[in-house]
Design a protein around this motif. Structure first.
Motif: not given
Length: 286
Positions: A149-154, A175-184, A190-195, A210-216
């Motif tokens: 999922y990180i690979e789908t973002g900026i 970058l506001h549309d999509g998800a921020v992913i925090i790693k380490d 930012a702007a990552s796509y979640l299932p 919310h649907r993306a949050a539950i999907g992940l």
């Protein structure tokens, strides 16, 4: 009869060198099976492993009842399963190798633990965005890797700060549309796509975030934070569950428990120690 067996049994065999080797062999296999289950827990691989279990059960039944046609089909499937597993489990295999490469079997010393600062920055950002109804979607990588999922973002690869998080989710910015992913403890992308979850139990009033949050949460053990742009309410999703309308104190308490306390335990207990502790709990039933 039991007494006679105990009297005639050669007790010296229990203390033979070969017996000790067999015990060590079993413990090694059990430990690596335990690590495999930890890696695939909460991922799509769990459902695939269930499918493999069904195939093995069909093989057993076909042999037992001499179902020749069924056995022929199952043997054909098993014959090509090795190649299929490599293709299907490619993300999980990569995560497993990365997991082994990042640390030693017996645990490792970690540098400073910035998890408390992470919780502080997150709570400040969520409070600011909640009051101003700025929609946000933030996922925190835990044990399950989120590289696909990180690979789908900026790429961001920046230190986590409340100011940066707020600026990312300001409406009408790139970058506001999509998800921020925090790693380490860093903002990976930012702007990552979640299932998106397809569960019919999700209320219609909940939006795409919310649907993306539950999907992940259905395919990983990540912690996903959601700020509703309609109401400003803060929600947390993990392991298929969604906790709605959380107060600032509840958010801080949840993150401290799931991130700070978990990281402190990891500092003092490596995978082998965790394996032994889980076995002890399983035996004691606690």
């Amino acid at each position: 009869m039991p007494i006679e067996f105990l009297r005639t049994f050669d007790w010296s065999r229990l203390f033979a060198w070969r017996t000790g080797i067999n015990i060590i062999d079993i413990l090694i296999v059990a430990f690596f099976m335990y690590q495999l289950m930890r890696i695939v827990k909460g991922t799509r691989a769990v459902e695939l492993l269930k499918g493999i279990g069904v195939i093995l059960l069909l093989k057993f039944v076909s042999v037992l009842f001499r179902l020749n046609t069924t056995e022929f089909v199952v043997d054909f499937v098993i014959q090509w399963s090795a190649l299929a597993l490599i293709i299907i489990f490619q993300p999980e295999l990569r995560r497993g190798l990365e997991h082994l490469g990042r640390g030693s079997v017996f645990g490792r010393k970690r540098k400073s633990n910035p998890s408390e600062q992470v919780v502080e920055h997150l709570s400040h950002a969520l409070q600011y965005m909640g009051k101003r109804r700025i929609g946000a979607l933030i996922s925190i990588e835990m044990e399950t890797g989120l590289d696909e999922y990180i690979e789908t973002g900026i790429p961001i690869n920046a230190d986590l700060s409340s100011e940066l998080l707020i600026n990312i989710f300001i409406p009408n910015t790139p970058l506001h549309d999509g998800a921020v992913i925090i790693k380490d403890y860093k903002i990976a992308t930012a702007a990552s796509y979640l299932p998106l979850s397809e569960s019919p139990a999700i209320p219609k009033k909940l939006g795409t975030r919310h649907r993306a949050a539950i999907g992940l949460s259905e395919v990983s053990d990540a912690i996903t934070l959601v700020v509703s742009e309609e109401t400003g309410d803060i929600s947390i999703s993990r392991r298929g569950n969604l906790i709605n309308d959380m107060t600032q104190e509840e958010v801080i308490s949840y993150l401290n428990k799931e991130i700070v306390e978990t990281e402190k335990e990891k500092e003092t207990r490596g995978p082998l120690q965790q394996f032994i502790e889980d076995v002890r709990k399983g035996v004691s039933g606690k």
